[in-house]
Design a protein around this motif. Structure first.
Motif, PDB file in Angstrom:
ATOM      1  N   ASN A 219       0.829  -1.214   0.000  1.00  0.00           N
ATOM      2  CA  ASN A 219       0.000   0.000   0.000  1.00  0.00           C
ATOM      3  C   ASN A 219       0.858   1.256   0.000  1.00  0.00           C
TER       4      ASN A 219
ATOM      5  N   PHE B 152      -5.653   8.128  -5.883  1.00  0.00           N
ATOM      6  CA  PHE B 152      -6.531   7.763  -7.000  1.00  0.00           C
ATOM      7  C   PHE B 152      -7.436   8.947  -7.376  1.00  0.00           C
TER       8      PHE B 152
ATOM      9  N   ASP C 258      -7.092   2.639   2.934  1.00  0.00           N
ATOM     10  CA  ASP C 258      -5.890   3.473   3.069  1.00  0.00           C
ATOM     11  C   ASP C 258      -6.163   4.846   2.461  1.00  0.00           C
TER      12      ASP C 258
ATOM     13  N   ALA D 267       2.726   1.503  -3.152  1.00  0.00           N
ATOM     14  CA  ALA D 267       1.871   1.903  -4.273  1.00  0.00           C
ATOM     15  C   ALA D 267       1.687   3.429  -4.276  1.00  0.00           C
ATOM     16  N   VAL D 268       1.518   3.993  -3.065  1.00  0.00           N
ATOM     17  CA  VAL D 268       1.332   5.438  -2.955  1.00  0.00           C
ATOM     18  C   VAL D 268       2.607   6.171  -3.387  1.00  0.00           C
TER      19      VAL D 268
ATOM     20  N   ASP E 198     -11.054   1.693  -0.601  1.00  0.00           N
ATOM     21  CA  ASP E 198      -9.778   1.282   0.026  1.00  0.00           C
ATOM     22  C   ASP E 198      -9.753   1.872   1.437  1.00  0.00           C
TER      23      ASP E 198
ATOM     24  N   ASP F 213     -10.173  -2.592  -3.232  1.00  0.00           N
ATOM     25  CA  ASP F 213      -9.044  -3.235  -2.511  1.00  0.00           C
ATOM     26  C   ASP F 213      -9.525  -4.572  -1.970  1.00  0.00           C
TER      27      ASP F 213
ATOM     28  N   GLY G  47       3.001   5.635  -7.088  1.00  0.00           N
ATOM     29  CA  GLY G  47       1.971   6.346  -7.859  1.00  0.00           C
ATOM     30  C   GLY G  47       2.234   7.845  -7.875  1.00  0.00           C
TER      31      GLY G  47
ATOM     32  N   ILE H 154      -4.070   6.037  -0.442  1.00  0.00           N
ATOM     33  CA  ILE H 154      -4.415   5.417  -1.727  1.00  0.00           C
ATOM     34  C   ILE H 154      -5.616   6.141  -2.339  1.00  0.00           C
TER      35      ILE H 154
ATOM     36  N   LYS I  91      -0.634  -3.867  -6.514  1.00  0.00           N
ATOM     37  CA  LYS I  91       0.081  -2.707  -5.995  1.00  0.00           C
ATOM     38  C   LYS I  91       1.534  -3.095  -5.789  1.00  0.00           C
ATOM     39  N   PRO I  92       2.470  -2.244  -5.954  1.00  0.00           N
ATOM     40  CA  PRO I  92       2.339  -0.930  -6.622  1.00  0.00           C
ATOM     41  C   PRO I  92       2.157  -1.101  -8.133  1.00  0.00           C
TER      42      PRO I  92
END
Lengths: 758, 194
Positions: free
Chosen positions: A548, B88, B81, A551-552, B79, B124, A555, B84, B176-177
């Protein structure tokens, strides 16, 4: 010397009448031989009578022969050819000769018998008693200073029980009953005699001696010898003699000289005191008895078992002795033979040590039997109830070693059958069966010199046999000693049973240990699997939690990378993106290590796999080029595994090998070889790099273990490769030592089978 | 006007006529003949048509939906988080082709789906209350959402789990990622926006 015809059965008559009848029988007894009468008349003086005695003896040829033989037997050093009665008398002494002659003559008078052995034995015992009393009386007369001539005392003693002999001679069968009755009811023989005959032997004796016209002293002794001194009539001619005979009778009974029927206890000390004798005197008298009696016994022949015919008694005895001796020898040999079995048992038990196994028991038995019973050797064999093995041991006397062997299952069946048949047929001991003869030849190597004997050793769970060769001793092979065999067989079988019990206990213990070992290994495997599951779980959790933020980061960096115009900024974002990808890959590797993909195995040529690996490294920019070679021993070899995973395994190994070789111009070889077990193939990655210490080898496959400096490699390659090899049904081995290079040998199934199809 | 209509859940016959570009009489006739589902306001004769019924009516009769929609595709990001969700939202709104809403739990996801009627759900796998596969299966059980696309986005990449999610009705899986361009392209592809 026969008894007159009896008009009526004695027992049918009333007491008094019977007594009279019996007395009349006694009257009919033969008169005293003339020799005795004359001898008795010359007893007064020793010196003057010697000549007379010699003369008297010489008138009787049989008597002369008897005396001369006595002298000869007595081994007095005289030559037989110039022996005369006169010389014999002077050598033996007048007294001895006279006593001997008297004894012989009296004995002769009553030596009739009807072949009844028991009666004869009783008569002999009675004469022994009479002689004993005579000798004792003589000795007492010598010791006691009461004015009695020892010669008279001897005669009185000799004849004191003449009444019994008279009654026995008249009515032998009835008299036996008297003796039996007195013996069994333990009462005075006089009572038994009175009951049956109406009179006792003292009366009979008085009557007979009177009739023979013997001296009053003799008559009185025959009549009153059972009376204590205080009971004697005052009018007696020779009261002292009566007392002497009474005492002698008591001493003889006390000493157990002969047997004359029970008469109650005699107060020997009282009578002795009356005669002025001390206890010491009595002891001296008693101890002189044997010396006095032996020559007389010899003369009469009472010293031998069968002595009726004095003249021939010696030879008879010798002949019988020879027979007895031969029989004894035979029995002795037989006993020795039997004893040998027990010696064998003894030896066997000695040979047995603690903690013996069946094979040891077998050897101990063969050794013991060879050393004791079987001069030509012995063979012992055992089969066990649940085993197809036969223990065989053989031993020969003199040869120090025992030969032991284990036979083929084929022989087992035949022997087992033999043992069963033996048991069914003859118990323990028999002539060997053919299969046993074969066994003997097979193990001992030579045929037995004599017929083989076989002893079955059979228990509930043990069957076996003992083969013995008894050698060529005459007739030994035919000997039979069932008890010995049984004892020997059960000793050995018991020991064998104990040994087998112990062995099976040991086996059980060993199995328990083996099972424990397996359990332990299963436990550690389970522990490993559990830790693997934990790693898998942890990796999955970590993957989620780490991915997670990754990914952040990734991203956002990508978004900023797109917006950025400055090349440096762009480069920085690119680096961030790259590193997050790497971090994420690491997490994925860990997860894949803990929970690898299920393999899809196929059968494929080893050559193709190795070429694929080489091609991979040829294409790799960091490859070592021509330093990676393929050494294919068997181009036909196949391997049954997941192709992708197998390549991955080898790539990890090659990567590791390249790192080990480093920049040292070392070489890496991919090789194949036949597997150690049947359907397997080995793929070997060999390098001549720096090698590993045993400590490093031990931890080589641990995840994230790296003996190299931190930061070089993730340390999951070998772990992953090991896991993949494992799930493909493979094993591997690392041969390495520092500076000697490393070989990792991966053994995989070469074709599909139950074990490899995971 | 169009913005108001796009937010409304219940429409009058006049509004429906405006959206469908037909006369109010036609709408009334359709309502009365049962071709257009709806209800009358209690205590009066006024007709009202719910948004669902209107959409069904328009799709059945191939009436263009321009008046009802903004032209942007609706994306629901589910999600737990926050980072995240923010990323998005930022990413998709910056793109301009998407309208974005978010939910932090499975329960929220259900409620918001009802109102927002997303074209795409970015889901998620691991949620605080229920797992993504359950959300996925619940949505697929409802025929009203049969046009909705579901993309699972997860840090977990167990092939078995991915297979299970696909079986539960997910249209795609992204680990992810991720590469942001790849994600946007995939969404656009699924909802057919240029």
């Amino acid at each position: 010397m026969t008894v007159a015809t009896q008009p009526k059965p004695v027992s049918a008559l009333a007491g008094r009448e019977r007594a009279e009848l019996i007395l009349s029988h006694i009257d009919q007894l033969p008169t005293l031989p003339i020799t005795v009468a004359r001898l008795l008349s010359v007893t007064s003086s020793e010196e003057s009578s010697a000549r007379d005695v010699v003369a008297i003896i010489e008138t009787d040829a049989a008597l002369t022969a008897g005396i001369l033989r006595t002298v000869k037997r007595a081994d007095l050093g005289a030559r037989s050819d110039d022996m005369t009665v006169a010389r014999a008398v002077s050598m033996l002494g007048f007294r001895a000769v006279r006593n001997a002659v008297l004894s012989t003559q009296f004995f002769g008078v009553f030596s009739n018998h009807d072949g009844d052995e028991t009666a004869l034995a009783d008569r002999r015992e009675l004469w022994r008693h009479n002689l004993g009393v005579a000798c004792l009386a003589e000795a007492i007369a010598e010791k006691a200073k009461v004015g009695c001539a020892p010669a008279d005392a001897f005669v009185c003693g000799l004849l004191h029980d003449i009444g019994k002999i008279a009654l026995d001679s008249c009515l032998p069968k009835s008299y036996r009953r008297v003796i039996e009755s007195a013996r069994s009811t333990r009462r005075c023989i006089c009572d038994a005699e009175t009951e049956l005959f109406g009179l006792d032997h003292t009366i009979a004796g008085k009557r007979l001696t009177s009739r023979w016209g013997l001296s009053p002293a003799i008559v009185e002794c025959a009549w009153l010898h059972h009376q204590g001194s205080e009971m004697l009539p005052t009018t007696l001619a020779a009261p002292e003699l009566v007392k002497i005979v009474h005492l002698a009778d008591g001493l003889a009974r006390a000493k157990g000289v002969g047997y004359s029927g029970y008469t109650g206890e005699t107060d020997t000390t009282g009578v002795a005191a009356d005669l002025g004798l001390s206890t010491q005197d009595l002891t001296a008298i008693t101890s002189s008895l044997t010396a006095r009696m032996s020559p007389l016994l010899e003369l009469i022949g009472l010293d031998s078992e069968d002595c009726l015919d004095h003249a021939d008694s010696g030879e008879l005895v010798e002949q019988q002795l020879r027979q007895i001796n031969a029989k004894l020898l035979e029995e002795n040999e037989d006993l020795t033979f039997r004893l040998a079995f027990f010696h064998a048992i003894d030896r066997f038990v000695q040979n047995l040590g603690d903690g013996m196994r069946l094979s040891n028991v077998c050897e101990a038995a063969a050794r013991a039997v060879a050393d004791t019973i079987a001069p030509d050797g012995a063979l012992c064999w055992f089969v066990t109830g649940n085993s197809t093995n036969i223990y065989v041991a053989s031993a020969c006397r003199g040869a120090p070693n025992t030969r032991a062997t284990v036979l083929e299952p084929l022989d087992f069946a035949a022997l087992s059958e033999t043992s069963r048949r033996q048991r069914a047929k003859v118990g323990h001991y028999t002539t060997a069966f053919e299969v046993e003869n074969d066994l003997w030849q097979q193990v001992v190597g030579s045929p037995p010199r004599d017929q083989l004997q076989s002893i079955a050793l059979a228990g509930d769970t043990i069957t076996g046999g003992l083969l013995i060769s008894l050698g060529d001793a005459e007739g030994r092979a035919d000997r039979y000693c069932e008890e010995g065999c049984r004892a020997l067989a059960s000793s050995i079988a018991t020991a064998a049973g104990a040994a087998r019990g112990r062995m099976s206990a040991e086996e059980t213990a060993e199995q328990v240990v083996e099972l424990n070992r397996k359990l332990q290994s299963a436990q550690s495997e389970m522990l490993r699997m559990r830790s693997m599951a934990m790693i898998s779980e942890m990796a999955a959790g970590a993957a989620h939690e780490l991915n997670n933020p990754l990914a952040v980061i990734s991203g956002r960096s990508q978004m900023e990378f797109a917006r950025a115009t400055d090349p440096d900024q762009k480069q920085a974002f690119q680096t961030i993106i790259e590193q997050t990808r790497r971090a994420s890959e690491m997490v994925m590797d860990l997860m894949r290590y803990a929970k690898p993909e299920k393999p899809t195995p196929i059968i494929q040529p080893v050559a193709a796999i190795l070429e694929a690996v080489r091609a991979h490294w040829d294409a790799d920019a960091s490859a070592i080029g021509d330093r990676l070679s393929v050494d294919l021993k068997d181009s036909e070899a196949t391997v049954y595994a997941d192709a992708g995973q197998l390549v991955e395994i080898l790539n990890h190994l090659v990567a590791n090998a390249i790192m080990a070789v480093g920049d040292n111009n070392g070489n890496v070889t991919l090789a194949s070889a036949p597997g150690e077990c049947g359907d397997a193939v080995q793929i070997i990655v060999r390098d001549d790099g720096c090698g590993m210490t045993p400590d490093v080898v031990e931890h080589a496959i641990d995840p994230f273990f790296s003996h190299r400096q931190a930061g070089r490699g993730r340390g999951l390659g070998l772990s992953r490769a090991y896991r993949l090899a494992e799930i493909n049904g493979g094993k591997w081995r690392i041969d390495s030592s520092p500076n000697a290079g490393t070989s990792v040998v991966v053994e995989l199934p070469s074709r599909k089978n139950a074990d490899s199809d995971r | 006007m169009a913005d108001v209509l796009q937010e409304k859940q219940v429409f009058t016959t006049g509004e429906v006529a405006q959206i469908c570009k037909v006369s109010q009489q036609t709408v009334i006739r359709c309502f009365d003949s049962g071709k257009l589902n709806g209800f009358r306001v209690p205590g009066s004769r006024f007709r009202r048509i719910p948004r669902d019924a209107l959409i069904t009516f328009m799709k059945t009769n191939q009436i263009p939906m321009d008046q009802l929609e903004t032209g942007k595709k609706r994306v629901l990001v589910v999600d737990d988080d926050e980072a995240i969700i923010e990323m998005f939202t930022d990413l998709l709104e910056r793109d301009g082709r998407f309208e974005v809403k978010s939910a932090k739990t499975g329960y929220d996801a259900g409620i918001i789906t009802e109102q927002f009627r997303p074209d795409v759900m970015l889901l998620d796998f691991k949620l605080p209350d229920i797992n993504g596969n359950v959300v996925c299966r619940t949505i697929r059980a409802n025929p009203n959402y049969k046009h909705m696309q579901i993309i699972i986005i997860s840090g977990v990449a167990d092939p078995d789990e991915v297979a299970e999610l696909k079986a539960a009705g997910a249209d795609d899986f992204i680990r992810k990622p991720f590469d942001i361009n790849a994600v946007i392209n995939r969404i656009a592809e699924l909802v057919k926006v240029a």
